[in-house]
Scaffold this active site. Structure first.
Site, mmCIF file in Angstrom:
data_model
loop_
_atom_site.group_PDB
_atom_site.id
_atom_site.type_symbol
_atom_site.label_atom_id
_atom_site.label_comp_id
_atom_site.label_asym_id
_atom_site.label_seq_id
_atom_site.Cartn_x
_atom_site.Cartn_y
_atom_site.Cartn_z
ATOM 1 C CB CYS A 18 -0.904 0.006 1.228
ATOM 2 S SG CYS A 18 -2.266 1.206 1.092
ATOM 3 C CB CYS A 77 -1.765 4.803 3.355
ATOM 4 S SG CYS A 77 -1.740 3.303 4.339
ATOM 5 C CE LYS A 132 -7.816 -1.275 4.288
ATOM 6 N NZ LYS A 132 -6.393 -1.000 4.066
ATOM 7 N NE ARG A 170 -6.960 4.623 8.810
ATOM 8 C CZ ARG A 170 -8.147 4.928 8.300
ATOM 9 N NH1 ARG A 170 -8.717 6.074 8.650
ATOM 10 N NH2 ARG A 170 -8.737 4.117 7.465
ATOM 11 N NE ARG A 204 -6.730 4.715 4.822
ATOM 12 C CZ ARG A 204 -5.690 5.559 4.857
ATOM 13 N NH1 ARG A 204 -5.609 6.559 3.987
ATOM 14 N NH2 ARG A 204 -4.765 5.413 5.790
ATOM 15 C CD GLU A 262 -14.017 -4.258 -4.562
ATOM 16 O OE1 GLU A 262 -13.018 -4.800 -5.058
ATOM 17 O OE2 GLU A 262 -14.219 -3.026 -4.631
ATOM 18 C CE LYS A 302 -7.573 -3.794 7.512
ATOM 19 N NZ LYS A 302 -6.620 -2.959 6.874
ATOM 20 C CE1 TYR A 319 -1.547 -5.353 14.391
ATOM 21 C CE2 TYR A 319 -3.943 -5.558 14.306
ATOM 22 C CZ TYR A 319 -2.766 -5.062 13.782
ATOM 23 O OH TYR A 319 -2.793 -4.291 12.657
HETATM 24 C C1 PBG Z 1 -3.026 0.177 4.904
HETATM 25 C C2 PBG Z 1 -3.643 -0.676 5.950
HETATM 26 C C3 PBG Z 1 -4.501 -0.314 7.005
HETATM 27 C C4 PBG Z 1 -4.710 -1.464 7.771
HETATM 28 C C5 PBG Z 1 -4.006 -2.487 7.147
HETATM 29 N N1 PBG Z 1 -3.374 -1.982 6.012
HETATM 30 C C6 PBG Z 1 -5.020 1.012 7.400
HETATM 31 C C7 PBG Z 1 -6.062 1.682 6.612
HETATM 32 O O1 PBG Z 1 -6.525 1.206 5.575
HETATM 33 O O2 PBG Z 1 -6.397 2.783 7.010
HETATM 34 C C8 PBG Z 1 -5.517 -1.548 9.039
HETATM 35 C C9 PBG Z 1 -5.143 -2.673 9.948
HETATM 36 C C10 PBG Z 1 -5.649 -2.587 11.339
HETATM 37 O O3 PBG Z 1 -6.460 -1.692 11.714
HETATM 38 O O4 PBG Z 1 -5.227 -3.428 12.131
HETATM 39 N N2 PBG Z 1 -3.838 0.572 3.880
#
Ligand code: PBG
Length: 329
Positions: free
Chosen positions: A120, A122, A195, A205, A217, A233, A248, A313
């Site tokens: 990604c 970001c 997602k 974040r 987003r 998707e 997710k 986690y």
């Molecule tokens: C990156 C990404 C995110 C998460 C995983 N990859 C953050 C987002 O999309 O804002 C979130 C994972 C989590 O909250 O544990 N794009």
């Protein structure tokens, strides 16, 4: 046949019979542990909103992964934090980037550990969005070229699987083609297919320093009111070459996991995200919940809904609880 001849409680009488008829179980081999990687040496930074989770420099990352792979946590997913940010996310696809270096170090030290990388932009864009911003819009087609470059940098360094999490259209097909052109035809893609634009990513974040600096987003992540869209998707990602599809977050989306598993017939991964973890931590730190039992219940329910794999986690901690005998699964 009705009560009193039929008594459903008979099969709940003791632990042995309950175990004999139980419908769902999971093992550590279904779990994937996320790690936040930072530059430097001998660094282990706590993350305030995620008690028990740290950002590790590569040397300590290797030690940590080694310790827990010995306890049965054999798969990890890596996120890079704190690299220089710019408008075009240059460090996301740099060959000498944090993630390629971490992958190489892990695979050299622990070849049997399965290393997945999150793909990604970001964590690497100055504005914190998952794609390139052109005229105040996220430019889909320019973004996927950079995602392809990022996936290639990770795989050249030795990654076993890549996991695009950006939600741009067409990125799975683009990455598949980029990998195939370099003969990485055997490297699977775990796609973050469904997602959602979720509030449960808040602690992540903080951890990955990737909150968007403007807007949100919702122009690329899914609307949480939808589930048929998740199936669209998923089928598009599968047509483009995804090997495993992901839903997710997990807990507010068990219905989506169920539908995706039933209709796709493919391996399904669920991401038990940061906010879900932090809620359990906060409540258990207040003694409002029993953390160990709640964690096993949560992971079992995600499996029961249809997930084959779970990113959580809690993976390392659970392995420790199993080892010290305080939990059995
Ligand atoms: C990156 C990404 C995110 C998460 C995983 N990859 C953050 C987002 O999309 O804002 C979130 C994972 C989590 O909250 O544990 N794009």
């Amino acid at each position: 046949m009705f009560y009193p001849a039929l008594r459903l409680r008979r099969l709940r009488n003791n632990q042995t019979i309950r175990d004999m008829v139980c419908e769902t179980s999971f093992s550590l081999s279904n779990l994937i542990m996320p790690y936040f990687v930072i530059a430097g040496e001998n660094k282990k930074n706590a993350i305030g909103s995620m008690p028990g989770i740290y950002r590790y420099s590569i040397d300590l990352l290797v030690e940590e992964v080694k310790k827990y792979s010995a306890l049965g946590v054999k798969a990890v997913i890596l996120f890079g934090v704190g690299e220089e940010k710019d408008d075009v996310a240059s460090r996301a696809y740099a060959e000498d980037g944090l993630i390629p270096n971490a992958v190489t170090a892990l695979k050299n030290a622990l070849p049997e550990v399965f290393v997945i990388t999150d793909v990604c932009l970001c964590e690497y864009t100055s504005h914190g969005h998952c794609g390139l911003v052109l005229n105040d819009c996220i430019d889909n087609d320019k973004t996927i070229e950079l995602l392809g470059a990022s996936a290639l940098a990770h795989v050249r360094a030795g990654a076993d699987m890549v996991a695009p999490s950006d939600m741009m259209d067409g990125r799975v097909g683009y990455i598949r083609q980029a990998l195939d052109e370099e003969c990485f035809t055997n490297i699977p893609i775990l796609s973050y297919s469904a997602k959602y634009a979720s509030n449960f990513y808040g602690p992540f974040r903080d951890a990955a320093d990737c909150a968007p600096k403007f807007g949100d987003r919702r122009s690329y992540q899914m609307d949480f009111r939808n589930s048929a869209e998740a199936l669209r998707e998923v089928s598009q990602d599968l047509e483009e070459g995804a090997d495993i599809v992901m839903v997710k977050p997990a807990l507010s989306y068990l219905d989506v996991i169920y539908r995706v598993k039933a209709e796709s017939k493919m391996p399904v991964c669920a991401y038990n995200v940061s906010g879900e973890y932090s809620m359990v931590k906060a409540a258990s730190q207040n003694s409002w919940l029993d953390e160990k039992k709640t964690t096993v219940e949560i992971l079992t329910s995600i499996k029961r809904a249809g997930a084959d794999l779970i990113i959580t986690y809690h993976a390392n901690e659970l392995a420790r609880w199993i080892k010290d005998g305080s939990v059995s699964i």
